[in-house]
Design a protein around this motif. Structure first.
Motif, PDB file in Angstrom:
ATOM      1  N   LEU A  15      -8.843  15.494   8.091  1.00 20.96           N
ATOM      2  CA  LEU A  15      -9.700  14.317   8.145  1.00 20.96           C
ATOM      3  C   LEU A  15     -11.112  14.665   7.704  1.00 20.96           C
ATOM      4  N   HIS A  16     -11.704  13.761   6.959  1.00 17.73           N
ATOM      5  CA  HIS A  16     -13.123  13.867   6.606  1.00 17.73           C
ATOM      6  C   HIS A  16     -13.896  13.016   7.600  1.00 17.73           C
ATOM      7  N   SER A  17     -15.094  13.447   7.960  1.00 17.88           N
ATOM      8  CA  SER A  17     -15.867  12.689   8.946  1.00 17.88           C
ATOM      9  C   SER A  17     -17.274  12.411   8.448  1.00 17.88           C
ATOM     10  N   GLN A  18     -17.856  11.359   9.014  1.00 22.19           N
ATOM     11  CA  GLN A  18     -19.242  11.007   8.731  1.00 22.19           C
ATOM     12  C   GLN A  18     -19.888  10.523  10.021  1.00 22.19           C
ATOM     13  N   ALA A  19     -21.047  11.061  10.338  1.00 20.00           N
ATOM     14  CA  ALA A  19     -21.756  10.644  11.548  1.00 20.00           C
ATOM     15  C   ALA A  19     -22.189   9.187  11.404  1.00 20.00           C
ATOM     16  N   VAL A  20     -21.963   8.397  12.468  1.00 20.42           N
ATOM     17  CA  VAL A  20     -22.357   6.989  12.421  1.00 20.42           C
ATOM     18  C   VAL A  20     -23.330   6.624  13.543  1.00 20.42           C
ATOM     19  N   ALA A  21     -23.346   7.381  14.645  1.00 19.11           N
ATOM     20  CA  ALA A  21     -24.236   7.056  15.765  1.00 19.11           C
ATOM     21  C   ALA A  21     -24.424   8.279  16.642  1.00 19.11           C
ATOM     22  N   LYS A  22     -25.437   8.229  17.502  1.00 15.85           N
ATOM     23  CA  LYS A  22     -25.680   9.288  18.469  1.00 15.85           C
ATOM     24  C   LYS A  22     -25.454   8.749  19.878  1.00 15.85           C
ATOM     25  N   ASP A  23     -25.049   9.636  20.750  1.00 15.86           N
ATOM     26  CA  ASP A  23     -24.754   9.262  22.128  1.00 15.86           C
ATOM     27  C   ASP A  23     -25.266  10.369  23.041  1.00 15.86           C
ATOM     28  N   GLN A  24     -25.379  10.062  24.328  1.00 19.96           N
ATOM     29  CA  GLN A  24     -25.840  11.033  25.319  1.00 19.96           C
ATOM     30  C   GLN A  24     -24.876  11.030  26.500  1.00 19.96           C
ATOM     31  N   LEU A  25     -24.343  12.185  26.837  1.00 20.22           N
ATOM     32  CA  LEU A  25     -23.554  12.321  28.051  1.00 20.22           C
ATOM     33  C   LEU A  25     -24.490  12.567  29.221  1.00 20.22           C
ATOM     34  N   ILE A  26     -24.132  12.021  30.380  1.00 22.68           N
ATOM     35  CA  ILE A  26     -24.966  12.217  31.562  1.00 22.68           C
ATOM     36  C   ILE A  26     -24.081  12.488  32.773  1.00 22.68           C
ATOM     37  N   VAL A  27     -24.648  13.192  33.749  1.00 18.36           N
ATOM     38  CA  VAL A  27     -23.963  13.461  35.011  1.00 18.36           C
ATOM     39  C   VAL A  27     -24.198  12.274  35.936  1.00 18.36           C
ATOM     40  N   VAL A  28     -23.109  11.678  36.434  1.00 16.53           N
ATOM     41  CA  VAL A  28     -23.230  10.522  37.330  1.00 16.53           C
ATOM     42  C   VAL A  28     -22.607  10.853  38.674  1.00 16.53           C
ATOM     43  N   ILE A  29     -23.205  10.301  39.720  1.00 17.49           N
ATOM     44  CA  ILE A  29     -22.734  10.534  41.087  1.00 17.49           C
ATOM     45  C   ILE A  29     -22.848   9.240  41.885  1.00 17.49           C
ATOM     46  N   ALA A  30     -22.238   9.243  43.065  1.00 17.90           N
ATOM     47  CA  ALA A  30     -22.359   8.098  43.968  1.00 17.90           C
ATOM     48  C   ALA A  30     -23.781   8.046  44.535  1.00 17.90           C
ATOM     49  N   PRO A  31     -24.257   6.877  44.903  1.00 17.06           N
ATOM     50  CA  PRO A  31     -25.632   6.766  45.435  1.00 17.06           C
ATOM     51  C   PRO A  31     -25.899   7.635  46.660  1.00 17.06           C
ATOM     52  N   ASP A  32     -24.844   7.940  47.459  1.00 17.18           N
ATOM     53  CA  ASP A  32     -25.067   8.762  48.649  1.00 17.18           C
ATOM     54  C   ASP A  32     -24.744  10.238  48.419  1.00 17.18           C
ATOM     55  N   HIS A  33     -24.485  10.633  47.193  1.00 19.68           N
ATOM     56  CA  HIS A  33     -24.226  12.039  46.886  1.00 19.68           C
ATOM     57  C   HIS A  33     -25.542  12.825  47.011  1.00 19.68           C
ATOM     58  N   PRO A  34     -25.485  14.079  47.468  1.00 16.25           N
ATOM     59  CA  PRO A  34     -26.729  14.872  47.603  1.00 16.25           C
ATOM     60  C   PRO A  34     -27.523  14.981  46.311  1.00 16.25           C
ATOM     61  N   TRP A  35     -26.835  15.002  45.155  1.00 20.68           N
ATOM     62  CA  TRP A  35     -27.566  15.108  43.894  1.00 20.68           C
ATOM     63  C   TRP A  35     -28.373  13.856  43.576  1.00 20.68           C
ATOM     64  N   ALA A  36     -28.022  12.727  44.200  1.00 18.26           N
ATOM     65  CA  ALA A  36     -28.707  11.468  43.892  1.00 18.26           C
ATOM     66  C   ALA A  36     -30.179  11.514  44.273  1.00 18.26           C
ATOM     67  N   ARG A  37     -30.541  12.428  45.173  1.00 18.18           N
ATOM     68  CA  ARG A  37     -31.942  12.558  45.594  1.00 18.18           C
ATOM     69  C   ARG A  37     -32.677  13.634  44.809  1.00 18.18           C
TER      70      ARG A  37
END
Length: 319
Positions: A162-184
């Motif tokens: 397959l040949h490819s061509q970039a069409v857009a950029k994206d960002q992955l992020i770490v998500v957690i529940a609001p009461d998770h220790p990392w949320a603070r």
């Protein structure tokens, strides 16, 4: 069979027939949508190729020479055949353009493709679009197996074939529940993320592949600790919100949940989770018709506002 270099091209022969039919080089030029000097140049080119004059210019217009009449008689069947060829090609193009099969990864299919489709319909209202959604590996297979003319993947690289061509950029992020220790905590160390069981997409997912490549780039010996493996982004978001653990997802996929406070995010120190979304098609081919238009639309349209703002790396947030 190789043609002789003395055989004129089709536009020149077609113009000669028009001059004979209309009796004037000027009227023939107008009928063909060209200037009279351009028509004269085309006839002179034809005469140089065949080696004899084909028209006589008179005060009343233009008429064929004896040789010109013979060439015109032979040319009629050639032009008729060319018109049949043109009509056949147009039929094929119309059939090709009437339906477009697209394969797209889940993130692209759910959060970007609807806007692309609206723009494509405005440009190609007669085209019916069929969408097949799956992970990036499934999208690649659909294109390689000719079930889709064009595909959109989240993987860092296009698979073989397959040949490819970039069409857009994206960002992955770490998500957690609001009461998770990392949320603070606005940021967490890379090592802490590396040691934490995560809710991950299945193997073959572009999101998972991009995340694992980013981690291995920073920690070559790292192996993921899988707390749960799910094949649906929606299921992962529900599991995270329910307290099952952290996950790494596209900022496009969690924008609504972050805005509503259903999920929270945290940045990771010294970890680049940006990625490129790609259009793919078979190597050696080029997108045509609506497929070409869809790739152009994908490249031109901006990603949804706010993308990437929730999960920037600590390094980015300091600049």
């Amino acid at each position: 069979m190789r043609l002789s270099p003395h055989v004129p091209d089709l536009p020149a022969l077609d113009l000669l027939l028009s001059v004979i039919e209309l009796g004037s080089l000027g009227r023939a030029a107008e009928a063909h949508g060209i200037t009279q000097p351009s028509a004269s140049s085309r006839i002179r080119y034809l005469e140089r190729l065949v080696g004899v004059p084909v028209l006589e210019r008179t005060t009343l217009g233009s008429r064929p020479t004896q040789a010109g009449s013979l060439i015109a008689e032979w040319a009629r069947s050639v032009i008729d055949a060319a018109q049949q060829l043109d009509a056949g090609i147009e039929t094929l193009r119309t059939k090709r353009d009437s339906r477009l099969h697209v394969a797209a990864s889940q993130t692209v299919a759910e959060y970007l493709f609807p806007r692309w489709l609206m723009a494509l319909r405005a440009h190609n209202p007669a085209t019916t679009v069929a969408l097949e959604s799956g992970n990036s590996a499934e999208v690649a297979a659909a294109v390689l197996e000719s079930r889709a003319e064009i595909g959109f993947i989240e993987s860092p690289r296009a698979p073989r074939g397959l040949h490819s061509q970039a069409v857009a950029k994206d960002q992955l992020i770490v998500v957690i529940a609001p009461d998770h220790p990392w949320a603070r905590r606005p940021t967490i160390p890379l090592g802490e993320l590396a040691d934490t069981p995560l809710i991950l997409r299945e193997s073959g997912s572009g999101t998972r592949t991009a995340f694992e490549r980013a981690m291995v780039a920073r920690l070559p010996a790292w192996q993921p600790t899988t707390g749960m493996e799910l094949s649906s982004t929606t299921a992962i978001k529900a599991a995270v919100a329910g307290g099952a653990g952290p996950a790494v997802l596209s900022s496009l996929a969690v924008a609504a949940e972050l805005a509503a406070g259903v999920l929270k995010s945290t940045a990771v120190e010294d970890l680049d989770l940006s990625r490129v979304l790609r259009a793919v098609w078979p190597t050696g081919q080029r997108p045509a018709g609506p497929a070409r238009d869809l790739v152009a639309i994908a490249r031109q349209q901006p990603v949804a506002a706010g993308q990437g703002r929730q999960g920037r790396s600590a390094k980015s947030s300091r600049t």
